[in-house]
Design a protein around this motif. Structure first.
Motif, short mmCIF file in Angstrom:
data_model
loop_
_atom_site.label_atom_id
_atom_site.label_comp_id
_atom_site.label_asym_id
_atom_site.label_seq_id
_atom_site.Cartn_x
_atom_site.Cartn_y
_atom_site.Cartn_z
N GLU A 158 13.62 -2.45 0.69
CA GLU A 158 14.37 -1.48 1.46
C GLU A 158 14.20 -1.73 2.95
N GLU A 159 15.20 -1.34 3.74
CA GLU A 159 15.04 -1.36 5.17
C GLU A 159 14.06 -0.27 5.56
N THR A 160 13.06 -0.61 6.36
CA THR A 160 12.00 0.32 6.68
C THR A 160 11.66 0.25 8.16
N ASP A 161 10.89 1.22 8.59
CA ASP A 161 10.39 1.26 9.96
C ASP A 161 9.37 0.14 10.13
N GLU A 162 9.62 -0.80 11.03
CA GLU A 162 8.73 -1.94 11.19
C GLU A 162 7.34 -1.52 11.64
N ASN A 163 7.23 -0.35 12.25
CA ASN A 163 5.94 0.10 12.75
C ASN A 163 5.13 0.86 11.69
N LEU A 164 5.74 1.08 10.51
CA LEU A 164 5.04 1.82 9.47
C LEU A 164 4.02 0.92 8.79
N GLN A 165 2.83 1.45 8.55
CA GLN A 165 1.78 0.65 7.91
C GLN A 165 1.99 0.55 6.41
N ASP A 166 1.33 -0.43 5.83
CA ASP A 166 1.32 -0.62 4.39
C ASP A 166 0.67 0.60 3.72
N PHE A 167 0.97 0.79 2.42
CA PHE A 167 0.49 1.99 1.71
C PHE A 167 -1.02 2.18 1.83
N TRP A 168 -1.80 1.11 1.60
CA TRP A 168 -3.26 1.28 1.60
C TRP A 168 -3.79 1.67 2.98
N PRO A 169 -3.56 0.87 4.03
CA PRO A 169 -4.08 1.28 5.34
C PRO A 169 -3.47 2.58 5.84
N ARG A 170 -2.24 2.85 5.41
CA ARG A 170 -1.59 4.10 5.82
C ARG A 170 -2.35 5.30 5.28
N ASN A 171 -2.93 5.17 4.09
CA ASN A 171 -3.61 6.31 3.44
C ASN A 171 -5.13 6.22 3.46
#
Length: 417
Positions: free
Chosen positions: A172-185
């Motif tokens: 999917e097209e996503t926010d390039e600044n968004l972190q991956d699931f693991w580091p994000r959580n």
């Protein structure tokens, strides 16, 4: 033999068309248009059906076209063929003869999952063909150009290897600044509890799952169970290394890589269960053909089927394991156990399989089959298996069998005098 069946002898087929016999005239029209563009096309003529050829065609084709109507949407064979095409990495193109709003409710959750986010082509009205065929042709040609060798080197230590081979992943097209699931959580943590992982997953993707998948058997609970049972092997503590293995290092930097690969795994899981199902119309053909697709998921199912109640399935599975080059201790152990099978065809197949794999650990057991099996065909298979093995112990056994065979023939000759 019809033109359609004659083309099945080719090693590689450009396009295989799956359909219900009620739609055969539409299929002939489509096949004719594709052949006019220089493509090799295979479809089973309803007047001369051949399930074995059908399974082989699905396994060999570069592009799989599923003609969907009210009949084919509910046709078990079309569903089986779609699942096999998915597993064997064919590019899949659904062609709808009715509108999606009419076909969608007829598709079960497995078909919906496997056909999700794939570009559909619709030939609802006669004029639609001239309008929409060029787009379908372009997609098919691109699918043929991008298709490679439909067999994969095996690494039985990586159960998610088949995800790297499938061509259906949609990012999917996503926010390039968004972190991956693991580091994000979880930041820099190297291990988290299953409960925390599950809660984070539901928080991030639960709502999207409920909106995207509405079937009773395809819901949030289904995806959570797949993560817990299949991906993390019922572990109470989830290690970052396990997560990274499943995501394959996330080389594209996709912040939703885990969820994308989870959906792909779920599609593969549905397809795998479908083609190996006891009621599958292509079950025996699938086992025969999937041996060359050496993914851990396929090998795991083949190993399970070595315990099938049907001796024909066990025998064919043994050969399929050899073709898949499955040399792990577990694989060889299953095949060696098959040397003691009550069915002579299974014992014979196990001999050939172990010989083909040059399983040094099986030399003594195969030699025992040659000495003691009451069936001459099995003894012959054991002798041939020993000749396939390139090691000293096997060569000694071969020499001994040749000496003993010569002695027995000599005794028979003297007796007849």
């Amino acid at each position: 033999m019809t033109t359609e069946l004659a083309e099945s002898s080719r090693d590689v087929i450009d396009v295989m068309i799956s359909y219900n016999p009620a739609d055969v005239e539409h299929v002939r029209h489509l096949a004719g248009a594709l052949r006019a563009e220089g493509l090799s096309v295979w479809f089973s003529d309803m007047d001369n059906p051949n399930l074995g050829d059908t399974g082989q065609a699905v396994s060999q084709c570069k592009v799989f076209v599923l003609v969907l109507s009210e009949k084919s949407a509910c046709d078990p064979q079309c569903k089986d063929e779609l699942a096999l095409a998915y597993i064997t990495d064919s590019s899949i193109f659904p062609v709808g003869l009715q509108r999606f709003r009419d076909l969608g409710p007829l598709l079960d959750c497995g078909m919906k999952l496997m056909l999700a986010k794939i570009n559909w082509t619709f030939f609802v009205k006669p004029e639609d063909f001239e309008k929409n065929f060029p787009g379908l042709l372009s997609g098919i040609q691109n699918g043929i150009e991008s298709s490679g060798d439909k067999s994969f080197p095996i690494d039985e230590d990586n159960p998610f290897q088949f995800l790297n081979s499938l061509s259906h992943v949609t990012v999917e097209e996503t926010d390039e600044n968004l972190q991956d699931f693991w580091p994000r959580n979880f930041g820099d943590k190297r291990e988290v509890s299953w409960v925390n992982f599950k809660n984070a997953f539901v928080k991030d993707y639960g709502e999207e799952i409920e909106e995207s998948y509405t079937e009773e058997n395809l819901n949030q609970r289904f995806f959570v169970n797949v993560i817990y049972k299949d991906i993390f092997d019922l572990r109470k503590e989830i290690k970052r290394d396990m997560y990274d293995q499943f995501c394959d290092g996330n080389p594209q930097g996709d912040p939703h890589c885990f969820y994308s690969r989870l959906q792909e795994y779920a599609r593969g899981l549905y397809a795998m269960k479908e083609v190996f199902n006891m009621d599958s119309t292509l079950r025996l053909t699938v086992v025969q053909n999937l041996g060359k697709f050496s993914t851990p998921a396929v090998v795991a199912r083949l190993l399970e089927m070595m315990s099938d109640q049907d001796p024909n399935i066990r025998a064919v599975t043994a050969i399929a394991l050899a073709r898949s080059n499955a040399r792990s201790k577990k694989s060889l152990s299953k095949l060696m156990k098959a040397l003691e099978d009550e069915d002579r065809l299974v014992r014979e197949s196990a001999c050939f399989a172990l010989g083909f794999l040059q399983a040094a650990s099986a030399v003594e057991a195969i030699a025992d089959r040659w000495r003691n099996d009451p069936i001459s065909h099995v003894r012959t298979a054991a002798s041939e298996a020993l000749k396939m093995m390139d090691n000293e112990e096997a060569r000694k056994c071969v020499h001994m069998t040749e000496v003993l065979t010569g002695e027995m023939q000599s005794l028979r000759t003297e007796e007849s005098k």
